[in-house]
Scaffold this active site. Structure first.
Site, PDB file in Angstrom:
ATOM      1  N   GLY A   9       3.375 -21.964  37.311  1.00 20.03           N
ATOM      2  CA  GLY A   9       3.995 -20.778  36.725  1.00 20.03           C
ATOM      3  C   GLY A   9       3.023 -19.615  36.666  1.00 20.03           C
ATOM      4  O   GLY A   9       3.071 -18.782  35.758  1.00 20.03           O
ATOM      5  N   ASP A  33       3.546 -21.439  42.054  1.00 14.05           N
ATOM      6  CA  ASP A  33       4.784 -20.807  41.595  1.00 14.05           C
ATOM      7  C   ASP A  33       5.763 -20.782  42.770  1.00 14.05           C
ATOM      8  O   ASP A  33       5.411 -21.213  43.884  1.00 14.05           O
ATOM      9  CB  ASP A  33       4.520 -19.389  41.075  1.00 14.05           C
ATOM     10  N   SER A 112       7.157 -25.627  23.474  1.00 15.47           N
ATOM     11  CA  SER A 112       7.722 -24.478  22.772  1.00 15.47           C
ATOM     12  C   SER A 112       8.005 -24.868  21.329  1.00 15.47           C
ATOM     13  O   SER A 112       8.268 -26.046  21.032  1.00 15.47           O
ATOM     14  CB  SER A 112       9.036 -24.033  23.427  1.00 15.47           C
ATOM     15  N   TYR A 154      17.410 -25.830  26.621  1.00 14.45           N
ATOM     16  CA  TYR A 154      15.988 -25.477  26.613  1.00 14.45           C
ATOM     17  C   TYR A 154      15.229 -26.261  25.537  1.00 14.45           C
ATOM     18  O   TYR A 154      14.214 -26.911  25.821  1.00 14.45           O
ATOM     19  CB  TYR A 154      15.831 -23.977  26.386  1.00 14.45           C
TER      20      TYR A 154
END
Length: 260
Positions: A9, A33, A112, A154
């Protein structure tokens, strides 16, 4: 001493900020990426994961010092499942042999604070079972459902990822091989991925109502990069299976004095 890092990423957001920081510090970065990277690979597919391994192996001559498995999506789609969970684990597991020659091997994944939110149990079970077909099918059902159902994708992928890190970090393949494996759990970060969520003050206020960040609020990707750089540095020799919340206090507000 200069080290060789793999950052997935790397073309934008936290990955780009981390790659830039490491290069500024004199290290070598192999960026991965879907575009504008040293290794172009789509981690949602088996072919892309093969391309990751082949490309990194060729670029590094078979030896790296650290893996920063950062690539991810935040869309309410099955692709988010493919990259956030299966693509991340493939990155960690399939690049792990390239760490063998390093005197200080390190690995970290980007999760996250959304891992704190209630998951979709059916999707979570499929992810933890390693059943990518079943996980994709359940994600497709959620994607085709209500917006609330789609939004479960997510956080569920990130919940599964941190559980995978906790389950594997102390294993012979990681801790037993001298490799600290950990994860970070960012709060709301200013990236292209979050532009629509923080584009107006009204939107920011609404988001912070769900993701309270009393310490300095929404922050820049560079702040997460500093943490990723330390976790994969020679200085970090003993953190094992930790999920480090860099979230302005969301974890403390949501979970209070609970540490589990």
């Amino acid at each position: 001493m200069p080290r060789t890092y793999v950052v997935t990423g790397s073309a934008s957001g936290i990955g780009r900020a981390t790659a830039d920081l490491l290069v500024e510090r004199g290290h070598r970065v192999i960026g991965v990426d879907v575009h504008d990277a040293d290794v172009v690979a789509d981690l949602t597919t088996d072919d892309g994961r093969d391309a990751l391994v082949a490309g990194v192996t060729a670029a590094s001559d078979g030896r790296i010092d650290a893996i920063i498995a950062n690539a991810g999506l935040a869309t309410p789609t099955a692709k988010t499942v493919a990259v956030n969970y299966f693509g991340t684990i493939a990155t960690l597991e399939r690049l792990r042999p390239l760490l063998d020659g390093s005197p200080a091997p390190r690995a970290v994944a980007t999760a996250s604070m959304a891992s704190l939110f209630p998951p979709d149990d059916a999707l979570l079970d499929a992810l933890l079972a390693g059943d990518e077909r079943a996980a994709a099918a359940r994600a497709a059902e959620l994607e085709g459902g209500t917006p609330e159902q789609g939004n479960l994708i997510y956080g569920t992928t990130k919940r599964a990822l941190v559980r995978w890190v906790r389950r594997n970090a102390a294993s012979p393949q990681w801790a037993g091989a001298g490799i600290p494996l950990n994860a970070i759990a960012p709060g709301v970060v200013v990236t292209a991925m979050t532009q629509d969520l923080i584009g107006t003050q009204e939107a920011r206020d609404a988001l912070l109502g769900m993701v309270p960040m009393p310490l300095n609020g929404i922050f820049e990707a560079r702040d997460a990069a500093y943490l990723l750089a330390w976790l994969t540095s020679e200085e970090n020799a003993h953190l094992c299976g930790q999920v480090v919340f860099i979230d302005g206090g969301s974890d403390a507000v949501i979970r209070g004095d609970s540490t589990f």
